[in-house]
Design an enzyme around this catalytic site. Structure first.
Site, mmCIF file in Angstrom:
data_model
loop_
_atom_site.group_PDB
_atom_site.id
_atom_site.type_symbol
_atom_site.label_atom_id
_atom_site.label_comp_id
_atom_site.label_asym_id
_atom_site.label_seq_id
_atom_site.Cartn_x
_atom_site.Cartn_y
_atom_site.Cartn_z
ATOM 1 N N HIS A 217 94.089 28.037 18.842
ATOM 2 C CA HIS A 217 93.068 27.924 17.964
ATOM 3 C C HIS A 217 92.638 27.134 17.734
ATOM 4 O O HIS A 217 91.803 26.976 16.712
ATOM 5 C CB HIS A 217 93.960 28.321 16.850
ATOM 6 C CG HIS A 217 95.309 28.966 16.993
ATOM 7 N ND1 HIS A 217 96.534 28.258 17.264
ATOM 8 C CD2 HIS A 217 95.524 30.404 16.827
ATOM 9 C CE1 HIS A 217 97.485 29.305 17.248
ATOM 10 N NE2 HIS A 217 96.721 29.942 17.244
ATOM 11 N N ARG A 537 100.920 16.533 2.984
ATOM 12 C CA ARG A 537 99.315 16.201 3.226
ATOM 13 C C ARG A 537 99.647 14.672 2.065
ATOM 14 O O ARG A 537 98.889 14.246 2.790
ATOM 15 C CB ARG A 537 98.675 17.196 2.296
ATOM 16 C CG ARG A 537 99.116 18.212 2.832
ATOM 17 C CD ARG A 537 97.415 19.173 3.015
ATOM 18 N NE ARG A 537 97.925 20.432 4.037
ATOM 19 C CZ ARG A 537 97.989 21.110 3.453
ATOM 20 N NH1 ARG A 537 97.462 21.955 1.783
ATOM 21 N NH2 ARG A 537 98.229 22.791 3.427
HETATM 22 P P1 ADP Z 1 99.881 21.197 -0.014
HETATM 23 O O1 ADP Z 1 100.742 19.861 -0.278
HETATM 24 O O2 ADP Z 1 100.373 22.104 0.883
HETATM 25 O O3 ADP Z 1 98.982 21.522 -0.657
HETATM 26 P P2 ADP Z 1 101.504 21.697 -2.774
HETATM 27 O O4 ADP Z 1 100.396 20.424 -2.486
HETATM 28 O O5 ADP Z 1 101.860 22.838 -3.606
HETATM 29 O O6 ADP Z 1 101.002 22.059 -1.269
HETATM 30 O O7 ADP Z 1 102.264 21.410 -2.975
HETATM 31 C C1 ADP Z 1 103.098 19.805 -2.735
HETATM 32 C C2 ADP Z 1 104.018 18.813 -3.105
HETATM 33 O O8 ADP Z 1 104.812 20.133 -2.171
HETATM 34 C C3 ADP Z 1 104.556 17.250 -2.768
HETATM 35 O O9 ADP Z 1 103.720 16.481 -3.883
HETATM 36 C C4 ADP Z 1 106.307 17.368 -2.791
HETATM 37 O O10 ADP Z 1 106.903 17.102 -3.269
HETATM 38 C C5 ADP Z 1 105.849 19.008 -2.034
HETATM 39 N N1 ADP Z 1 106.665 18.538 -0.726
HETATM 40 C C6 ADP Z 1 105.968 18.061 0.312
HETATM 41 N N2 ADP Z 1 106.468 18.294 1.680
HETATM 42 C C7 ADP Z 1 107.605 18.857 1.208
HETATM 43 C C8 ADP Z 1 108.380 18.957 2.014
HETATM 44 N N3 ADP Z 1 108.585 18.770 3.665
HETATM 45 N N4 ADP Z 1 110.077 19.064 1.745
HETATM 46 C C9 ADP Z 1 109.569 19.302 0.562
HETATM 47 N N5 ADP Z 1 108.416 19.345 -1.126
HETATM 48 C C10 ADP Z 1 107.489 18.509 0.184
HETATM 49 MG MG MG Z 2 98.645 20.677 -2.351
#
Ligand code: ADP
Ligand code: MG
Length: 577
Positions: A217, A537
Site C-alpha cells: 500500500h 499512538r
Molecule cells: P487513537 O490512538 O487511534 O488515536 P484514541 O485517541 O481514540 O485512538 O484513543 C487513545 C487511547 O486508546 C489511549 O489513550 C489509550 O488509553 C487507548 N489505547 C491505545 N492503544 C491501546 C491498547 N493497545 N490497549 C488498550 N488501550 C489502548
Molecule cells: Mg487519538
C-alpha cells in the site's frame, strides 16, 4: 490508473458483485464478502481469509475447493469491519470451526480479532493465524510484527488443503502457523498505484529506480536502488531471502514470483528463470513453483519473491489439488452446489425473541448508554486536548462519534423491544464502526462482549454483573494486548475490575460495587500521569506525555462513574439494569 467505474466510492462493491456473477460455479455473495458456492463437508474446518479489496486474486479469487471457504472483502485497501468478518465466517462455518487468516495489518488485526471474540462467544470455535512473510518490514527478531504480502498464498493453500482433507481445527491451525514461519518474501516497486477516483498515485518511485521492500500500500521501503539488470535483481532477492532462512529449513523450496499489477508475465517469467538458476546454485531444489499475479496492489508496478521452505507435510498440502476462480491445481471432483439463499440467511445472527421482562431490561440498557453519551459529550473537548498532548487529538471526537452511534442504535433497539444481547451487540458494532481509532475498536468489542455475556434473559443477578465486567475487561485486554503500566485505559480498567470483584464477593450491593470500582478507576486514571506510554499512538511522543494522564484511562473512569450513577437512578425508580 483505474478507469472503469460509475461511482469511485462504490468501486469495491461493484467489482465484487461482478466477480461473484462471473464465478458462480465457485462462489456465492454474502453480506461482507463471498463463500464457496459448492458444498462443504459436514463438520470440516473452514478457512476464512480476507482484507482490503484491490489485491485480486487475493482474497476472493482464492475461495473454492481445496482452498478458502470464504473471503471477507473490505473497501479498497481498507480492512473489512468486524461485522463483515463475523457474517462471512458464520456463512462459511460447516460445523468444524473457523480459521481466520489474513496479512498482518493493524486494522485487520483489530476487526478480525473482534469478530473472533464474537464467534467464540457464540460457540463457533474460531482461531487466527496472521501472515507475516515480508522480511523488509521488520528484523527477524520481530518476526511476529512483520506484515503479510504474497506469502498469504502459501499459508492459505496449505491450511485450505488441510481443512478439506478433514484435519481438525487444531491441525489446520498448526499447519498454518508452521507454513507462515517457513514462508519469507521480499518485494520491489518500480511505481505506485492509483485508487479509483484519485488523480495521483499513492506514491512514486523515481524514474529508473526501484524501491526495495516497499509495502503493497506504499508503506516505505528499506532502500532505493538504481534499476538493476534482471540477473542483478534475481541475485538481490535470492541472497536477501537466503539470509533470512528459517531454522530447520531443508533444501526443498517453493519459489513464488508474484507480479503486483503491471509487470508483464513475460518479464516475470524471465526473472523466474534467473531465480531458479540462483536457487540451484545454492544447492536448493525447487518444487511446484508459481509465477504470475497472486497478490496484487491495483496497478502497482512491482514484484516480489516468496520462498516456502518445505517439509513432507507442507509439501503434501502444497501439491494437493485446488479449484478456485484464480488458482487451479490438479484435478478435483466438483462437489454439488449449495442453496445460495440459505447461505445468505446463515450470515445473519440467531436471536431469540425477548420476553416482555427482557424488553424492559433493554430500556434500562439503552438508558445506561444515554448516560454514557452525556458524560462523553460533557468531556469531549477535554479528552481531545489531553490526546493532543502526545497523541493525535482525536480521542474526544472519536469517543463522541462512537457513543453517538451506539446510543442511537440502542434507543432504536429498545423501541423495537430487542433483547439486551441484541441491543448491546448492535450498539458495540455501531460504536466500533463510527468511532474509528484504537479506542473505538476496543470499546465497540467490549460492549459486544458484554452483550454476549448477558444474553437475552428475564432477569440478571449480581454474578451476571461480574461476568459482564469480566467479559468487558477480557475483550479490551485480549484485543489491545496492552499490559498494566503501558499507560493506556488498561491502567484504569484493571484496578476497576479488581475492586469490582472484591466488593461483589464481599456481598456489597451492585450499586455500591459500581461506585467503589468507578472511584478506583478515576484515581488510577489520574495516576497514569507519571507513566510513560508503551502502546498506542502516544508512544513516539513518550516524553511529552509525562505529567499528563492517559486520555483513554480518563474517559474510562468518567464513563465508569456515569454508569454507577445511572444504575442508582434507574434502581431508585424501581427499574433493574
Ligand atoms: P487513537 O490512538 O487511534 O488515536 P484514541 O485517541 O481514540 O485512538 O484513543 C487513545 C487511547 O486508546 C489511549 O489513550 C489509550 O488509553 C487507548 N489505547 C491505545 N492503544 C491501546 C491498547 N493497545 N490497549 C488498550 N488501550 C489502548
Ligand atoms: Mg487519538
Amino acid at each position: 490508473m483505474t478507469r472503469i467505474f460509475d461511482d469511485p466510492s462504490n468501486f469495491a462493491n461493484e467489482a465484487l458483485a461482478g466477480f461473484a456473477a462471473a464465478n458462480r460455479q465457485y462462489v456465492a455473495p454474502v453480506d461482507g464478502g463471498v463463500v464457496r458456492s459448492t458444498e462443504m463437508k459436514d463438520g470440516q474446518a473452514a478457512l476464512v481469509i480476507g482484507g482490503g479489496s484491490g489485491h485480486y486474486p487475493a482474497f476472493a479469487g482464492l475461495v473454492g475447493q481445496g482452498l478458502a471457504a470464504g473471503s471477507v472483502c473490505g473497501n479498497m485497501f481498507a480492512s473489512p469491519s468486524a461485522s463483515q468478518v463475523y457474517r462471512v465466517a458464520k456463512a462459511a462455518n460447516a460445523g468444524g470451526g473457523v480459521l481466520l487468516s489474513y496479512g498482518n495489518y493493524a486494522g485487520d488485526v483489530l476487526h478480525f480479532g473482534q469478530a473472533q471474540l464474537r464467534l467464540n462467544a457464540e460457540g463457533i470455535e474460531t482461531r487466527t493465524v496472521v501472515v507475516t512473510d515480508d522480511i523488509a518490514s521488520a528484523p527477524i527478531e520481530e518476526l511476529s510484527s512483520r506484515r503479510g504480502i504474497a506469502g498469504d498464498l502459501t499459508v492459505f493453500k496449505i491450511a485450505g488443503s488441510a481443512a478439506d482433507e478433514g484435519l481438525n481445527l487444531d491441525e489446520v491451525e498448526r499447519l498454518a502457523v508452521k507454513t507462515n514461519y517457513r514462508t519469507r518474501s521480499l518485494g520491489v516497486a518500480f511505481d505506485g498505484c492509483t485508487l479509483p477516483g484519485a488523480s495521483e498515485p499513492l506514491f512514486h518511485v523515481p524514474e529508473r529506480h526501484m524501491s526495495l521492500g516497499l509495502g503493497i500500500h506504499g508503506e516505505p521501503g528499506i532502500s532505493d536502488h538504481a534499476m538493476p539488470s534482471a540477473s542483478e535483481l534475481a541475485e538481490l532477492l535470492v541472497s536477501r531471502l537466503l539470509q533470512d532462512k528459517p531454522d530447520d529449513a531443508g533444501n526443498r523450496v517453493v519459489p513464488i514470483v508474484n507480479g503486483l499489477g503491471t509487470v508483464k508475465y513475460e518479464e516475470l517469467f524471465l526473472l523466474y528463470g534467473k531465480i531458479e538458476a540462483k536457487l540451484a546454485e545454492a544447492g536448493l531444489e525447487t518444487v511446484e513453483p508459481e509465477c504470475g499475479e497472486l497478490v496484487t496492489s491495483l496497478d502497482m508496478s512491482g514484484l516480489s519473491l516468496t520462498l516456502l521452505w518445505l517439509d513432507d507435510e507442507l509439501e503434501h498440502h502444497w501439491a494437493a489439488p485446488a479449484d478456485t476462480p484464480a488458482y487451479r491445481k490438479g484435478h478435483l471432483e466438483v462437489r454439488p452446489h449449495r442453496d445460495v439463499e440459505q447461505l445468505a440467511e446463515a450470515a445473519t445472527a440467531d436471536v431469540e425473541p425477548p420476553t416482555t421482562a427482557a424488553a424492559r431490561l433493554s430500556a434500562g440498557a439503552a438508558a445506561m448508554l444515554e448516560a454514557v453519551r452525556a458524560v462523553v459529550v460533557e468531556h469531549e473537548e477535554e479528552l481531545g486536548k489531553l490526546d493532543a498532548i502526545a497523541g493525535d487529538g482525536d480521542h474526544g471526537i472519536g469517543m463522541r462519534r462512537g457513543v453517538d452511534a451506539a446510543a442511537d442504535v440502542a434507543a432504536a433497539c429498545a423501541e423495537s423491544s430487542a433483547g439486551v444481547d441484541r441491543l448491546l451487540i448492535e450498539a458495540g458494532e455501531a460504536w466500533a464502526e463510527k468511532a474509528g481509532g484504537t479506542s473505538g475498536a476496543l470499546w465497540g468489542s467490549a460492549i459486544i462482549a458484554v452483550g454476549q455475556s448477558l444474553g437475552n434473559r428475564d432477569s440478571y443477578n449480581d454474578d451476571d454483573g461480574l461476568a459482564a465486567v469480566t467479559a468487558f475487561s477480557e475483550a479490551i485486554m485480549g484485543l489491545g494486548q496492552a499490559e498494566p503500566g503501558d499507560k493506556t485505559m488498561v491502567d484504569a480498567l484493571v484496578p476497576y475490575t479488581a475492586v469490582f470483584t472484591e466488593h461483589q464477593q464481599s456481598g456489597a450491593s451492585l450499586g455500591q460495587t459500581l461506585s467503589a470500582a468507578a472511584g478506583q478507576a478515576n484515581e488510577a486514571a489520574q495516576a497514569t500521569a507519571e507513566m510513560r506510554p508503551k502502546k498506542g499512538r502516544a508512544r513516539p511522543l513518550a516524553e511529552k506525555s509525562i505529567g499528563h494522564p492517559d486520555p483513554g484511562a480518563v474517559s474510562f473512569g468518567k464513563i465508569a462513574s456515569a454508569v454507577a450513577t445511572a444504575y442508582q437512578d434507574l434502581n431508585g425508580k424501581g427499574a433493574q439494569a
